[in-house]
Scaffold this motif. Structure first.
Motif, PDB file in Angstrom:
ATOM      1  N   LEU A   1     -16.529 -95.889 127.601  1.00 36.90           N
ATOM      2  CA  LEU A   1     -16.701 -95.154 128.905  1.00 36.90           C
ATOM      3  C   LEU A   1     -17.985 -94.557 128.644  1.00 36.90           C
ATOM      4  O   LEU A   1     -18.292 -93.772 127.648  1.00 36.90           O
ATOM      5  CB  LEU A   1     -15.540 -94.035 128.742  1.00 36.90           C
ATOM      6  N   PRO A   2     -18.708 -94.472 129.953  1.00 36.40           N
ATOM      7  CA  PRO A   2     -20.252 -93.693 129.612  1.00 36.40           C
ATOM      8  C   PRO A   2     -20.101 -92.443 129.721  1.00 36.40           C
ATOM      9  O   PRO A   2     -19.624 -91.832 130.439  1.00 36.40           O
ATOM     10  CB  PRO A   2     -20.868 -94.577 130.856  1.00 36.40           C
ATOM     11  N   ASP A   3     -21.177 -91.861 128.678  1.00 38.70           N
ATOM     12  CA  ASP A   3     -21.463 -90.571 129.034  1.00 38.70           C
ATOM     13  C   ASP A   3     -23.112 -90.617 128.820  1.00 38.70           C
ATOM     14  O   ASP A   3     -23.722 -91.020 128.017  1.00 38.70           O
ATOM     15  CB  ASP A   3     -21.256 -89.772 127.670  1.00 38.70           C
ATOM     16  N   ILE A   4     -23.622 -90.432 130.144  1.00 41.63           N
ATOM     17  CA  ILE A   4     -25.056 -90.242 130.327  1.00 41.63           C
ATOM     18  C   ILE A   4     -25.683 -89.115 130.773  1.00 41.63           C
ATOM     19  O   ILE A   4     -25.133 -88.373 131.588  1.00 41.63           O
ATOM     20  CB  ILE A   4     -25.332 -91.356 131.710  1.00 41.63           C
ATOM     21  N   LYS A   5     -26.867 -88.905 130.128  1.00 41.86           N
ATOM     22  CA  LYS A   5     -27.524 -87.499 130.472  1.00 41.86           C
ATOM     23  C   LYS A   5     -28.941 -87.854 130.766  1.00 41.86           C
ATOM     24  O   LYS A   5     -29.623 -88.793 130.181  1.00 41.86           O
ATOM     25  CB  LYS A   5     -27.647 -86.996 129.097  1.00 41.86           C
ATOM     26  N   ILE A   6     -29.192 -87.356 131.973  1.00 42.97           N
ATOM     27  CA  ILE A   6     -30.631 -87.463 132.615  1.00 42.97           C
ATOM     28  C   ILE A   6     -31.162 -86.404 132.715  1.00 42.97           C
ATOM     29  O   ILE A   6     -30.865 -85.557 133.164  1.00 42.97           O
ATOM     30  CB  ILE A   6     -30.425 -88.026 133.986  1.00 42.97           C
ATOM     31  N   VAL A   7     -32.439 -86.120 132.045  1.00 42.29           N
ATOM     32  CA  VAL A   7     -33.306 -84.931 131.969  1.00 42.29           C
ATOM     33  C   VAL A   7     -34.453 -85.299 132.693  1.00 42.29           C
ATOM     34  O   VAL A   7     -35.317 -85.975 131.993  1.00 42.29           O
ATOM     35  CB  VAL A   7     -33.362 -84.293 130.664  1.00 42.29           C
TER      36      VAL A   7
ATOM     37  N   VAL B   1     -20.703 -92.769 142.595  1.00 38.70           N
ATOM     38  CA  VAL B   1     -19.588 -93.188 143.440  1.00 38.70           C
ATOM     39  C   VAL B   1     -18.827 -94.592 142.855  1.00 38.70           C
ATOM     40  O   VAL B   1     -17.896 -94.648 142.898  1.00 38.70           O
ATOM     41  CB  VAL B   1     -20.289 -93.548 144.627  1.00 38.70           C
ATOM     42  N   VAL B   2     -19.730 -95.230 142.231  1.00 38.07           N
ATOM     43  CA  VAL B   2     -19.208 -96.551 141.672  1.00 38.07           C
ATOM     44  C   VAL B   2     -18.844 -96.496 140.144  1.00 38.07           C
ATOM     45  O   VAL B   2     -18.496 -97.427 139.689  1.00 38.07           O
ATOM     46  CB  VAL B   2     -19.956 -97.843 142.038  1.00 38.07           C
ATOM     47  N   THR B   3     -19.217 -95.349 139.546  1.00 37.07           N
ATOM     48  CA  THR B   3     -18.787 -95.196 138.012  1.00 37.07           C
ATOM     49  C   THR B   3     -17.991 -93.864 137.962  1.00 37.07           C
ATOM     50  O   THR B   3     -18.207 -93.040 137.039  1.00 37.07           O
ATOM     51  CB  THR B   3     -20.040 -95.053 137.198  1.00 37.07           C
ATOM     52  N   PRO B   4     -16.609 -93.902 138.529  1.00 35.96           N
ATOM     53  CA  PRO B   4     -15.676 -92.601 138.412  1.00 35.96           C
ATOM     54  C   PRO B   4     -15.252 -92.490 136.845  1.00 35.96           C
ATOM     55  O   PRO B   4     -14.748 -91.531 136.542  1.00 35.96           O
ATOM     56  CB  PRO B   4     -14.674 -92.876 139.367  1.00 35.96           C
ATOM     57  N   TYR B   5     -15.411 -93.593 136.381  1.00 35.06           N
ATOM     58  CA  TYR B   5     -15.145 -93.703 134.626  1.00 35.06           C
ATOM     59  C   TYR B   5     -16.293 -92.832 133.795  1.00 35.06           C
ATOM     60  O   TYR B   5     -16.078 -92.947 132.687  1.00 35.06           O
ATOM     61  CB  TYR B   5     -14.873 -95.007 134.370  1.00 35.06           C
ATOM     62  N   ALA B   6     -17.436 -92.617 134.434  1.00 33.96           N
ATOM     63  CA  ALA B   6     -18.470 -92.050 133.669  1.00 33.96           C
ATOM     64  C   ALA B   6     -18.792 -90.626 133.841  1.00 33.96           C
ATOM     65  O   ALA B   6     -18.564 -90.053 135.037  1.00 33.96           O
ATOM     66  CB  ALA B   6     -19.916 -92.823 134.070  1.00 33.96           C
ATOM     67  N   ASN B   7     -19.067 -90.019 132.810  1.00 36.02           N
ATOM     68  CA  ASN B   7     -19.675 -88.663 132.888  1.00 36.02           C
ATOM     69  C   ASN B   7     -21.273 -88.718 133.154  1.00 36.02           C
ATOM     70  O   ASN B   7     -21.805 -89.223 132.058  1.00 36.02           O
ATOM     71  CB  ASN B   7     -19.226 -87.847 131.488  1.00 36.02           C
ATOM     72  N   ILE B   8     -21.725 -88.220 134.110  1.00 35.10           N
ATOM     73  CA  ILE B   8     -23.175 -88.222 134.382  1.00 35.10           C
ATOM     74  C   ILE B   8     -23.675 -86.738 134.511  1.00 35.10           C
ATOM     75  O   ILE B   8     -23.208 -86.040 135.313  1.00 35.10           O
ATOM     76  CB  ILE B   8     -23.519 -88.874 135.455  1.00 35.10           C
ATOM     77  N   VAL B   9     -24.566 -86.524 133.613  1.00 34.99           N
ATOM     78  CA  VAL B   9     -25.251 -85.016 133.668  1.00 34.99           C
ATOM     79  C   VAL B   9     -26.566 -85.294 134.019  1.00 34.99           C
ATOM     80  O   VAL B   9     -27.236 -86.091 133.635  1.00 34.99           O
ATOM     81  CB  VAL B   9     -25.116 -84.304 132.384  1.00 34.99           C
TER      82      VAL B   9
END
Ligand SMILES: Nc1ncnc2c1ncn2[C@@H]1O[C@H](COP(=O)(O)OP(=O)(O)OP(=O)(O)O)[C@@H](O)[C@H]1O
Ligand SMILES: Nc1ncnc2c1ncn2[C@@H]1O[C@H](COP(=O)(O)OP(=O)(O)OP(=O)(O)O)[C@@H](O)[C@H]1O
Ligand SMILES: [Mg+2]
Ligand SMILES: [Mg+2]
Lengths: 465, 465
Positions: free
Chosen positions: B50-56, B193-201
């Motif tokens: 299950l993705p946890d993605i952080k973008i800074v 929208v297509v990754t409701p299973y992902a946490n994206i910050v």
């Protein structure tokens, strides 16, 4: 686990050949013709040779849809020790220099050869000789896709019995002539429009012969290789100039390896970057190099990039070319003054033909003939900057053109770097300065058309009385 | 004379980086984010994580418009001995296999790194560790463009003090945040929208924090690598299977290296090609190989390519994703049955959201969210097959949609080979079978919308009485 691997450029363009235009047998047949013809023309008109180009497509198998394509030119030929790589190594080219040519990627011939190799198994055959040489050289090659290198299956040479120079390239590909036919003929016709100085003979698989006979004997001035303009600078460019070891001072590097940098400019740039002009280039620290790069990019007083690198068609050639094909009642052309983007010079040329044998356009916009570096662009019209201008930004009614009408608009962009949207060279990206230039050029010729049509209408009205 | 030379793939994509999406600072900032985020998601959701993605994105210089971009994921990490090539060698990838992933070219991260290197001089920094490893590895790299290989400036490792796996990639590029801002936010939102299973910050240069919190805990089934289907055959594929030396008979080669070729099919193909099943593959003559290739291409009774290689979103995920962003009054989705083109399986999925917080479309067609292998496509909308269908081939009035309207149409194409028009992955070519599938899928969900709107209208009319 994950399978990590590296692939060669040949493997890459084999795997993704659709991106290079080889997406199905009809399109591949078209693209093969294109790539070989563009090479043939580069080998002639960029070198002061009036082109004699012969294109033959023959069915090569009774059962399978294989076609043998032979393109012959009277160009500068290729040195024999270069031939294997020129046709057998992807990303090998003589056109990676700052000079306008049709070729630019080092891909075209190779992807066509790859496509032939994987669909018919047949090797490419090359015959070539440079002017002044006593012998003619021939090769049969295929490409080792894994290693991206040529495999020479046969080679030899024989003595010339007459004065000949040029190149003959022969590939056999799976194609679809009936589907590709009209596009291929259109491509050759449009090539002939902008090369009235060329003899072009085309022989089809149905043995139909189409002959575009030369109608003018002067060539556009050939392009010359030039030094880079400072607006094309980046850190990599600068580092390479330094590592070439050719310059003992940074002042020398700037004044000798760039165009538009003279003594005053060099001293100004170096002062702004806080660098002593006599500083040894290799001893400059990385952060200083970056500062110099930025100073060079931001300086505003350079002479613009020289257009000696370009080879516009010229108004005489455009008019002669449109006349040869359309015998119009009105034809006018303009070659705009050079402009520039990101250190690259460019010239926009426009021709408009009206009436005579000019075909009737659709009801929405004039028939558009797009060209980039003398290459006719037939596909992806919708995503080209020129289409957008002709279709959406010009109200043709204002120019007395009642669509549908017998009007053709030819737009030619030439540059040392055409902003193609893809390696298949089919459409031009929407770069601001280029967009503006194209629009101004079209409007200028459209105004002349309007004058003509307005006079014509008055004539007709007067005759009616 | 002519300057013949070979260039490396790094040099090629440096020279023509616009074709890969790096055409100006705003677009380059966008593309850098894209390439890193797509790698991060491939490293998670294709591997049951299950993705946890952080973008800074942070401003990296006070004077120059440099931005440091850091993307962190909790994915499978990269083996330390692989890291230098994964990020330092153009055309190096773990995705050259027959399995649906976002990545496919072996280019993305490298072109972003190249762009950073030439505009800011700063190296890329990578921190990574695979699940189960005791140490975390870090690297500072840049790319030797001439040789297409990594230059390791720093490397090391340290012991993990907690259970962590994943990758952190940090590049510094020249960008234009104000110009790119809305596109970057749109891209991240559409990814969500297509990754409701992902946490994206996402943390912007203005320190704005956008958090897409996971709303479902199930992943789409991961894709599995499969054997090639015989419709993907060509002479090169066959020759490579033969030169692998793995098979003692041609019968074994056919039945073991392809999907959909069982005993009966193998014998039929070999009989038609006039080849003995026990024949040693390496001893087959070239013309026989070509004949076998053609027989294989023309055979019509194969089981279609397996969709195990694919990882469709599924209707539940599409609905959850559209709900998370638009809170619509109506939302429906469809995942079509697998189809195929040229031996590659593909699945079309469509979702339609209507009303609620769905934004109002333009007056000509619904808001279109295009996806290919879960990648949001934002540019080149005009040249995409999906746009053509939604804009020109569907009369939305027939579905009771009065444009402009609060309607969003999501179209997702997944395949082991997406027919992208360019290496910048922005639009999909118009392949016939894909065109038909997309159209049927949209119409099916449009009909359900029509039912809903029709009921709604009757409700409202009844309430008025
Ligand atoms: N007919 C020809 N006459 C002379 N030289 C040729 C001819 N055809 C090919 N060459 C040489 O072979 C090289 C490779 O050709 P190829 O078409 O693969 O690439 P290119 O023309 O350089 O670039 P592009 O991919 O844009 O076509 C050319 O650069 C040129 O030097
Ligand atoms: N965040 C990551 N986690 C795990 N592996 C990664 C990550 N980023 C990159 N990689 C590895 O590095 C390789 C190269 O990445 P790169 O983006 O250059 O190419 P790609 O993703 O394979 O193809 P594309 O050019 O289509 O993006 C990937 O194939 C993958 O194996
Ligand atoms: Mg070429
Ligand atoms: Mg990638």
């Amino acid at each position: 686990g994950e399978q990590y691997r590296a692939i060669s450029p040949a493997e890459f363009f084999y795997k993704y050949r659709e991106i290079a235009g080889f997406s199905n047998p009809a399109r591949a047949l078209y693209q093969t013709i294109r790539e070989l013809v563009e090479n043939a023309l580069d080998a002639t008109d960029a070198h002061n040779i009036l082109p004699d180009i012969k294109i033959v497509i023959r069915r090569a198998d009774e059962v399978n849809p294989y076609y043998k394509i032979v393109v012959e030119d009277n160009g500068i030929g290729i040195p024999p020790h270069i031939v294997p790589e020129a046709f057998g190594r992807v990303l090998f080219s003589s056109k990676y220099v700052l000079r306008q040519t049709r070729g630019m990627f080092g891909l075209g011939a190779k992807v066509a050869i790859l496509y032939g190799q994987i669909t018919t198994g047949r090797p490419v055959e090359i015959v070539t000789s440079q002017p002044g040489l006593k012998r003619i050289y021939y090769f049969k090659l295929r490409i080792d896709i894994n290693k991206n290198q040529p495999v020479i299956l046969e080679k030899g040479s024989y003595r010339k019995n007459r004065e000949w120079h040029g190149t003959i390239v022969s590939v056999t590909v799976e194609g679809d002539w009936s589907k590709a036919k009209s596009r291929i003929k259109e491509y050759i016709m449009r090539t002939a429009v902008v090369t009235p100085y060329a003899n072009i003979v085309f022989i089809s698989p149905e043995d139909e012969i189409i002959y575009y006979k030369r109608t003018i004997n002067k060539l556009p001035r050939p392009p010359r290789e030039v030094k880079p303009h400072p607006y094309g600078i980046d850190l990599e460019v600068l580092k390479r100039l330094i590592s070439s070891g050719k310059y003992t001072t940074i002042y020398d590097l700037l004044t000798k390896s760039f165009q538009s940098i003279g003594d005053v400019t060099a001293r100004t740039l170096l002062e702004r970057a806080g660098i002593d002009p006599s500083h040894e280039p290799a001893k400059l620290r990385e952060d200083k190099l970056l500062e110099l790069t930025n100073v060079m990019k931001q300086y505003e007083k350079y002479r613009p990039p020289t257009s000696l690198a370009l080879s516009p068609l010229g108004e005489e050639v455009i008019i002669a070319g449109l006349k040869r094909i359309y015998q119009p009642e009105f034809v006018e052309a303009i070659t705009r003054r050079p402009a520039a983007y990101e250190g690259h010079p460019f010239i926009v040329e426009v021709g408009i033909a009206y009436g005579g044998r000019t075909p009737i356009s659709t009801d929405r916009y004039p028939t558009l003939l797009r060209y980039a570096n003398k290459i006719p662009l037939l596909y992806d019209e919708g995503s080209d900057v020129t289409t957008r201008i002709v279709k959406e930004e010009i109200n043709w009614d204002n120019y007395l053109v009642k669509l549908p009408a017998p009007i053709v608009v030819l737009v030619h962009l030439c540059s040392t770097k055409i902003p193609f949207k893809g390696v298949g060279k089919e459409s031009i990206a929407d770069v601001d300065v280029i967009h503006k230039e194209i629009k101004l050029a079209i409007l200028e010729v459209a105004r002349r058309l309007r004058n003509y049509l307005s006079k014509k209408m008055k004539e007709e009205e007067r005759r009616k009385k």
